[in-house]
Design an enzyme around this catalytic site. Structure first.
Site, mmCIF file in Angstrom:
data_model
loop_
_atom_site.group_PDB
_atom_site.id
_atom_site.type_symbol
_atom_site.label_atom_id
_atom_site.label_comp_id
_atom_site.label_asym_id
_atom_site.label_seq_id
_atom_site.Cartn_x
_atom_site.Cartn_y
_atom_site.Cartn_z
ATOM 1 N N LYS A 28 0.926 -1.118 -0.058
ATOM 2 C CA LYS A 28 0.196 -0.104 0.025
ATOM 3 C C LYS A 28 0.812 1.352 0.127
ATOM 4 C CE LYS A 28 -4.289 -1.664 0.111
ATOM 5 N NZ LYS A 28 -5.176 -1.348 -1.067
ATOM 6 N N GLU A 55 -9.642 5.842 3.198
ATOM 7 C CA GLU A 55 -10.292 4.813 3.823
ATOM 8 C C GLU A 55 -9.473 3.558 4.054
ATOM 9 O OE1 GLU A 55 -9.613 3.192 -0.015
ATOM 10 O OE2 GLU A 55 -10.099 5.259 0.445
ATOM 11 N N SER A 78 1.477 -9.724 -0.918
ATOM 12 C CA SER A 78 1.518 -8.183 -0.801
ATOM 13 C C SER A 78 1.409 -7.773 0.787
ATOM 14 C CB SER A 78 0.248 -7.710 -1.469
ATOM 15 O OG SER A 78 -0.906 -8.332 -1.087
#
Length: 410
Positions: free
Chosen positions: A103, A125, A392
């Site tokens: 991210k 969010e 990930s």
């Protein structure tokens, strides 16, 4: 942007037949994408698009981003040959790009863009909390206040990440509306954006939302696939036969897939969350069981009823229980370039525990869905073939969920 791409490692990357050219001038990937936002938001969305286009054309922006990715984020991620899992499943060799640095790739790019635009407040969010932590991290780095919206259900099941966000100085707002998960958090973030148009940048976490967000997040996340592609060439001298990633909104998957889209020899598999089963009402498989519609500013595949009302999604993974998917994935689904396959909660839990025991890696529950599909695919392949999977995220955030589902008392 995608300036990291090495064309010597791939087939054609441009031209009329390339799948890597989208979106078009309207922000569409075929039928999907676009800008479906309130009139008050349109100037903000257009401003983000103009700023991103200017950044793409400014070499100094890429140099700055590269510096932070290398020296702060710690890229490139490592490529790991999962030798014991390979032996366990039999068949294909299995590689992970194992790090959890996912991210923050897009967050770093977007925070630099927000500063370029003169924005002084950040909102975001989050579902599983990974995007919230990454956003809080870059905001702390640059001294910007941030507010993170998170569904009340996810706040409860992702307590470690909630605490991390607060340690990093973020305000975490719990959202109790609707299903109190990611969809509702995104709704609240968009309401905040409308109310604070002058000073606020909305740092969207997935490859969805109004144009330019799906393309922009993809471009920042392509560093994942570009690195893995080069590293696998160094390790094996060739491309993988299969690349696999989990798909919620789809940022980690599109980051892995996009550099391989024009490589016809590489099969791409996106793994959707089947929850309790795709023939129940408790799943998040928007492509397997959804239809095209509009949500959060873009046209894409959604879980919705005959009247167009959004149906609640379910997954054991907080990062996958979203009732839609990024628009580029919808396009790749329709064109059949990517196979999107379902994995249920029980299969993901089993893969989670297997990876812990066999590789000494605690995977995020999102990644465990992809890993379950790796096992199914590997046994159908030869020992001279290769699977590349995007690991990930790390699963320390998920230990309470796994404990609850496996009957362990902490």
């Amino acid at each position: 942007m995608n300036k990291h791409f090495d064309s010597s490692l791939s087939g054609p990357i441009s031209g009329q037949n390339s799948l890597r050219n989208g979106p078009d001038d309207r922000g569409r990937f075929g039928l999907y994408g676009g800008r479906f936002v309130a009139e008050t938001l349109m100037p903000l969305v257009l401003a983000v698009g103009e700023a991103y286009e200017a950044a793409q054309n400014d070499p100094a922006f890429q140099v700055e981003l590269d510096g932070y990715l290398k020296n702060y984020v710690g890229r490139p991620s490592a490529l790991w040959f999962a030798e014991r899992l390979t032996a366990h499943f039999g068949g294909a060799k299995i590689y992970f790009n194992h790090t959890g640095a996912h991210k923050i790739n897009s967050c770093m790019g977007q925070i630099l863009l927000a500063r370029r635009m003169g924005k002084t407040r950040i909102i975001a969010e989050t579902g599983a909390g990974q995007h919230g932590v990454a956003t809080a991290t870059v905001c702390a780095l640059f001294g910007l206040p941030c507010t993170i919206y998170m569904g009340a259900v996810d706040v409860e099941r992702q307590k470690p990440n909630v605490f991390r966000m607060k340690l990093l100085g973020a305000e975490v707002k719990s959202v109790s509306a609707g299903s109190a998960t990611l969809k509702d958090a995104m709704n609240e973030a968009m309401r905040d954006w409308v109310a604070h148009v002058d000073d606020t940048y909305y740092l969207i976490g997935t490859a969805a939302g109004p144009h330019p967000y799906p393309a922009m997040v993809r471009d920042f996340q392509c560093v994942i696939g570009n690195e893995a592609k080069a590293q696998l060439f160094e390790a094996e001298g060739r491309l993988p036969d299969v690349a696999i990633a989990a798909v919620g909104g789809g940022s980690n998957a599109i980051g892995l897939f996009h550099p391989f889209l024009d490589d016809a020899s590489v099969r791409l598999i996106g793994v959707e969350a089947a929850g309790h089963g795709i023939d129940t009402d408790k799943h998040a498989a928007s492509m397997a069981r959804g239809t095209p519609g509009v949500l959060h500013g873009n046209m894409t595949y959604l879980l919705q009823n005959a009247d167009g009302q959004i149906q609640e999604a379910h997954s054991i993974s907080a990062g996958l229980d979203y009732p839609g998917v990024g628009p580029e994935h919808s396009f790749l689904f329709d064109t059949k370039r990517v196979d999107y396959l379902p994995i249920n909660d029980d299969e993901a839990l089993e893969a989670f525990q297997l990876c812990c025991r066999v590789e000494g890696i605690i995977p995020a529950l999102e990644c465990a869905h992809a890993l379950a599909q790796v096992g199914k695919t590997a046994v159908e392949m030869g020992s001279d073939e290769i699977i590349l999977m995007n690991m990930s995220g790390r699963g320390d955030k998920d230990i309470f969920t796994v404990a609850a589902h496996t009957g362990v008392t902490l």
